[in-house]
Motif scaffolding. Structure first.
Motif, PDB file in Angstrom:
ATOM      1  N   ALA A  88       0.837  -1.210   0.000  1.00 29.65           N
ATOM      2  CA  ALA A  88       0.000   0.000   0.000  1.00 29.65           C
ATOM      3  C   ALA A  88       0.869   1.256   0.000  1.00 29.65           C
ATOM      4  O   ALA A  88       0.545   2.255  -0.657  1.00 29.65           O
ATOM      5  CB  ALA A  88      -0.918  -0.009   1.218  1.00 29.65           C
ATOM      6  N   GLY A  91       1.854   1.850  -3.369  1.00 29.44           N
ATOM      7  CA  GLY A  91       0.704   2.372  -4.112  1.00 29.44           C
ATOM      8  C   GLY A  91       0.517   3.862  -3.878  1.00 29.44           C
ATOM      9  O   GLY A  91       0.184   4.621  -4.798  1.00 29.44           O
ATOM     10  N   GLU A  92       0.772   4.275  -2.635  1.00 35.49           N
ATOM     11  CA  GLU A  92       0.628   5.700  -2.285  1.00 35.49           C
ATOM     12  C   GLU A  92       1.644   6.537  -3.073  1.00 35.49           C
ATOM     13  O   GLU A  92       1.321   7.583  -3.635  1.00 35.49           O
ATOM     14  CB  GLU A  92       0.853   5.844  -0.772  1.00 35.49           C
ATOM     15  N   LEU A 295      -4.116   0.466   5.745  1.00 32.25           N
ATOM     16  CA  LEU A 295      -3.743   1.282   4.576  1.00 32.25           C
ATOM     17  C   LEU A 295      -3.293   2.660   5.055  1.00 32.25           C
ATOM     18  O   LEU A 295      -3.820   3.156   6.050  1.00 32.25           O
ATOM     19  CB  LEU A 295      -4.971   1.450   3.666  1.00 32.25           C
ATOM     20  N   CYS A 299      -8.019   6.144   3.209  1.00 32.47           N
ATOM     21  CA  CYS A 299      -8.593   5.167   2.288  1.00 32.47           C
ATOM     22  C   CYS A 299      -9.872   4.622   2.913  1.00 32.47           C
ATOM     23  O   CYS A 299      -9.812   3.889   3.911  1.00 32.47           O
ATOM     24  CB  CYS A 299      -7.592   4.042   2.023  1.00 32.47           C
ATOM     25  N   LYS A 348      -3.456   2.019  -3.881  1.00 27.93           N
ATOM     26  CA  LYS A 348      -2.801   1.394  -2.715  1.00 27.93           C
ATOM     27  C   LYS A 348      -3.655   0.242  -2.164  1.00 27.93           C
ATOM     28  O   LYS A 348      -3.126  -0.798  -1.765  1.00 27.93           O
ATOM     29  CB  LYS A 348      -2.509   2.435  -1.630  1.00 27.93           C
TER      30      LYS A 348
END
Ligand SMILES: Cc1ncc(COP(=O)(O)O)c(C=O)c1O
Length: 473
Positions: A88, A91-92, A295, A299, A348
């Motif tokens: 995650a 992903g961020e 996360l 989110c 994420k």
């Protein structure tokens, strides 16, 4: 042609990555408590007229990380989240790199399809077969959108002509999150029209009291328009009885929104999903992935059974001819969001979910509950500690207790010393008139050894206070 990455830029990026690694491998202290006045004094917070270059940014990053609370460490048990999920996290960073905005498919093709796929999966888990939804900034926002949909359901014409908040009333448990009041504030419902329904001794909304309150409001000439049930209350982690509440709402045509910001992740576990039995009967749900699923903030999902209601409450965007093209109605997520520009929070969650799968989330949730049970058993076996509420989820409410000493003063003092010592951070709260300490298990780095150390430290600090030993750090 992309932009030129020269040696300086490239070294800068390498240095940033090395700082990330040092941060993750580094410190053992959760916090290094420092008064705001002192922190202001020793920090360089000035905003310069002339830029200081990338090298200075590295110093600023060092200064920032040095004084940040280390939320990735096991001793961090303060709010309802903690730890780090590397997929995650990646992903961020990548979402920021791509810097798309979620309003149109044209600008965010992959992110749009990813978000749709996640929302569809979460709707399936909740039991909204034809549902839809949107990622939001958090459970507070999700509760507000839920209340907004309820208001539309009760009075669709009000969206055009304005609402008379005086007659609309909403019902929540007395242990619900304060964001419900925020929602009533923003939507013009008014605090007085949020009726707090009494709870049983385990912190769950009493359905008989709900029926009484609804009846009373009707007698008073008010219009009940919304019940917000909580799945996982903030302090005690209690789950309201959704099936029974849904029956009351369906009998009286009242919108049922479920605040599952904290407890929604129980749906992954075959053992614990019974806590939310009946959620499929609700009209809308919010569920934070930035809480138990770990996360990075933010989110959170808002899910709705009848997607057309969400589309209607967001119809103010229909005038935005500069943004939305008619032929993209089904894929432009800006049409079902209250935001205009919106971050990509989907990537994420997508990366983390694909890494773990449903089975991985289920194992995580179950391991958290197991550790919470372990903490509960340690408290029960330690004469100086008291469990202050039955445990349903991973919130564990306790206090240090000795006879003839004011427990509230003692426990406030204890938490203060605990946080200043820097090994643990947990929250202080109230149950009735009692001040309690509330560690929460929502951090993958917590082990049973962490719990042993926590209990030892709480007892040792409590003993020091009782013996009158002054705090020194
Ligand atoms: C039960 C409950 N609902 C809603 C919220 C608000 O969530 P957020 O912080 O994501 O806005 C919280 C936050 O702790 C919560 O505990």
């Amino acid at each position: 042609m992309g932009i030129d990455i020269d040696i300086e830029d490239s070294q800068f990026l390498d240095e940033v990555v090395s700082r990330i690694r040092q941060y993750l491998e580094g410190s053992s202290q959760v916090s290094d408590y420092i008064l705001p006045s002192r922190l202001r004094k020793i920090s360089d917070l000035s905003i310069p007229l002339e830029g200081r270059g990338l090298e200075n940014a590295l110093n600023d990053i060092d200064q920032f990380l040095k004084h940040s609370v280390k939320t990735n460490l096991p001793g961090f048990m303060n709010p309802l989240w903690g730890g780090i999920n590397l997929a995650a996290f990646a992903g961020e960073i990548i979402a920021t790199l791509a810097n798309n905005s979620m309003y149109t498919y044209e600008l965010s093709p992959m992110a749009t399809l990813i978000e749709q796929s996640l929302i569809q999966r979460m709707c399936e888990m909740v039991g909204f077969a034809d549902g839809n939804g949107t990622l939001t900034t958090g459970g507070s926002n999700g509760n507000m959108i839920g209340m907004m949909c309820a208001r539309y359901h009760a009075n669709p014409i009000g969206q055009q002509q304005g609402f008379d908040g005086k007659s609309l009333v909403c019902f929540v448990s007395e242990e619900s999150h304060y964001s419900v009041l925020m929602s009533a504030n923003v939507l013009g419902i008014g605090f007085d029209n949020v009726i707090k329904v009494g709870c049983d001794s385990d912190g769950r909304m009493r359905v008989d009291k709900l029926e009484e309150e609804i009846h009373r409001s009707k007698v008073n000439g008010q219009t009940p328009f919304c019940v917000i049930a909580t799945s996982g209350t903030t302090v005690r982690g209690s789950f309201d009885p959704l099936k029974e509440i849904a029956q009351v709402c369906s009998d009286q045509d009242i919108w049922l929104h479920v605040d599952a910001a904290w407890g929604g992740s129980c749906l992954f576990s075959a053992t614990h999903r019974r806590l939310m039995d009946g959620v499929e009967l609700a009209d809308s749900v919010c569920w934070d992935s930035h809480k138990m699923m770990g996360l990075p903030l933010v989110c959170s999902a808002f899910l709705i059974k009848k997607p057309e209601v969400l589309r209607k409450v967001c119809s103010h965007g229909d005038v935005a001819h500069y943004l939305f093209l008619d032929d993209a109605e089904k894929v432009d997520l800006g049409r079902i969001s209250l935001q205009c520009g919106r971050r990509n929070d989907a990537l994420k969650l997508f990366l983390a979910w694909r890494e773990k799968g449903d089975a991985g989330w289920a194992r995580l949730v179950e391991s958290y509950v197991e550790i919470a049970e372990y903490l509960e058993s340690k408290i029960k076996s330690e004469a100086k500690l008291q469990l202050m509420s039955s445990r349903q989820w991973t919130n564990v409410c306790l206090r240090y207790y000795v006879a003839d000493i004011d427990s509230n003063v003692l426990n406030k003092n204890l938490r203060d010393r605990l946080v200043k010592t820097g090994n643990f951070m947990l929250s202080q709260s109230n149950i009735g008139d009692d001040v309690i300490l509330r560690p929460v298990i929502a951090n993958p780095s917590i082990t049973k050894e962490t719990i042993d150390e926590l209990v030892e430290e709480i007892v040792s600090i409590g003993d020091d206070i009782v013996r009158g030993i002054p705090f020194s750090n």
